[in-house]
Scaffold this active site. Structure first.
Site, PDB file in Angstrom:
ATOM      1  N   ALA A 281     -12.464  -1.196   5.710  1.00  0.00           N
ATOM      2  CA  ALA A 281     -11.264  -1.961   6.039  1.00  0.00           C
ATOM      3  C   ALA A 281     -10.325  -1.261   7.005  1.00  0.00           C
ATOM      4  CB  ALA A 281     -10.507  -2.308   4.758  1.00  0.00           C
TER       5      ALA A 281
ATOM      6  N   ASN B 174     -12.555   1.498  -1.948  1.00  0.00           N
ATOM      7  CA  ASN B 174     -13.710   2.102  -1.285  1.00  0.00           C
ATOM      8  C   ASN B 174     -13.332   2.729   0.044  1.00  0.00           C
ATOM      9  OD1 ASN B 174     -16.006   1.462  -3.095  1.00  0.00           O
ATOM     10  ND2 ASN B 174     -15.423  -0.660  -2.680  1.00  0.00           N
TER      11      ASN B 174
ATOM     12  N   HIS C 219      -3.024  -1.219   5.420  1.00  0.00           N
ATOM     13  CA  HIS C 219      -3.636   0.096   5.288  1.00  0.00           C
ATOM     14  C   HIS C 219      -2.957   1.033   6.285  1.00  0.00           C
ATOM     15  CE1 HIS C 219      -7.023  -1.837   3.147  1.00  0.00           C
ATOM     16  NE2 HIS C 219      -6.901  -2.775   4.071  1.00  0.00           N
TER      17      HIS C 219
END
Length: 265
Positions: free
Chosen positions: A122, A188, A218
């Protein structure tokens, strides 16, 4: 004369596995799905690609396998794939928070002949972090920010009183090994960041609850001799528990395309 196609195996036909099958079907650039290991009624892959058991899957001899099934699948089948000479790109990276699993996979990769390649997921890219590791990487902080509603459908609901959070705040922080183990399906990407940089015990993670947030964000903060860097990736608005088309699947496509590219970027 064209080079032979690179054949791809896929473990799991959930959201990401199904999306990957669809993207590879239209890739048209030397990539071909050879086999999918999943239940016959799972996902939407053509039935002739789906293998119900390990022996049938390995018999198709994929050049590279993408694992997008589960932590248990990665822990169990990952070393076997590497020993069979099949390269592996794993997504269920929180499995490596368990030292025994981390050791089994890394040692199997060291023995070969299969090769283990960690995708960025991601966060989109690990290139800057891996470059910084070559020249004095001092600290790495990964921060994931979500709305209260989004954290409610994660293990955070049992670890913290989300109702008491009235303003943006960090509700959990520590090493990637410590924190990601508590969120097997959510963090992850943090393990990939750790493996590209300072490792699971020296990479810091912060989980942020933001009542005003509408999307997952993020953030990666790097301090290294070549310079400091901050990378921030914001997702699109998605209902809690929905299916965001973030960079994860597309990072896999980049890994696979580089296998056949004459000019690799």
């Amino acid at each position: 004369m064209s080079a032979p196609a690179v054949t791809v195996g896929i473990l799991g036909l959930g959201r990401i596995g199904t999306r990957l099958v669809r993207l590879l079907a239209g890739a048209g650039d030397g990539l071909r799905v050879a086999a999918v290991l999943a239940r016959r009624d799972a996902g939407s892959a053509p039935r002739d690609l789906v293998c119900a058991d390990w022996d049938a899957f390995v018999a198709r001899r994929p050049d590279i396998v993408v694992e997008c099934a589960s932590r248990e699948t990665l822990a169990t089948l990952g070393p076997k794939l590497l020993a069979a000479g099949i390269d592996l790109v794993p997504l269920s990276l929180t499995a490596l928070c368990e030292p025994a699993v981390e050791a089994a996979l890394t040692q199997a990769a060291a023995r070969g002949p299969g090769r283990l390649e960690i995708p960025p997921g991601a966060i989109g890219t690990l290139d800057l972090l891996a470059a910084a590791r070559e020249a004095g990487l001092a600290s790495v902080v990964y921060r994931q920010s979500k709305s209260i509603a989004a954290w409610r459908v994660s293990p955070a609901a049992t670890l913290v009183d989300l109702d008491a959070i009235a303003a943006r705040s960090v509700f959990l922080a520590g090493s990637v090994r410590e924190i990601a183990a508590k969120f097997p399906n959510n963090l992850n990407v943090s393990v990939g960041i750790a493996l590209a940089g300072l490792g699971l015990d020296r990479t810091r993670i912060e989980l942020v609850a933001d009542p005003a947030a509408t999307a997952t964000t993020h953030t990666l903060e790097i301090v290294a001799d070549p310079g400091t860097a901050t990378l921030q990736i914001g997702g699109r608005t998605v209902a809690p528990g929905g299916d965001p088309a973030d960079y994860t699947t597309y990072s896999l496509m980049r890994v696979l395309r580089r296998r056949v590219a004459r000019v690799a970027v």
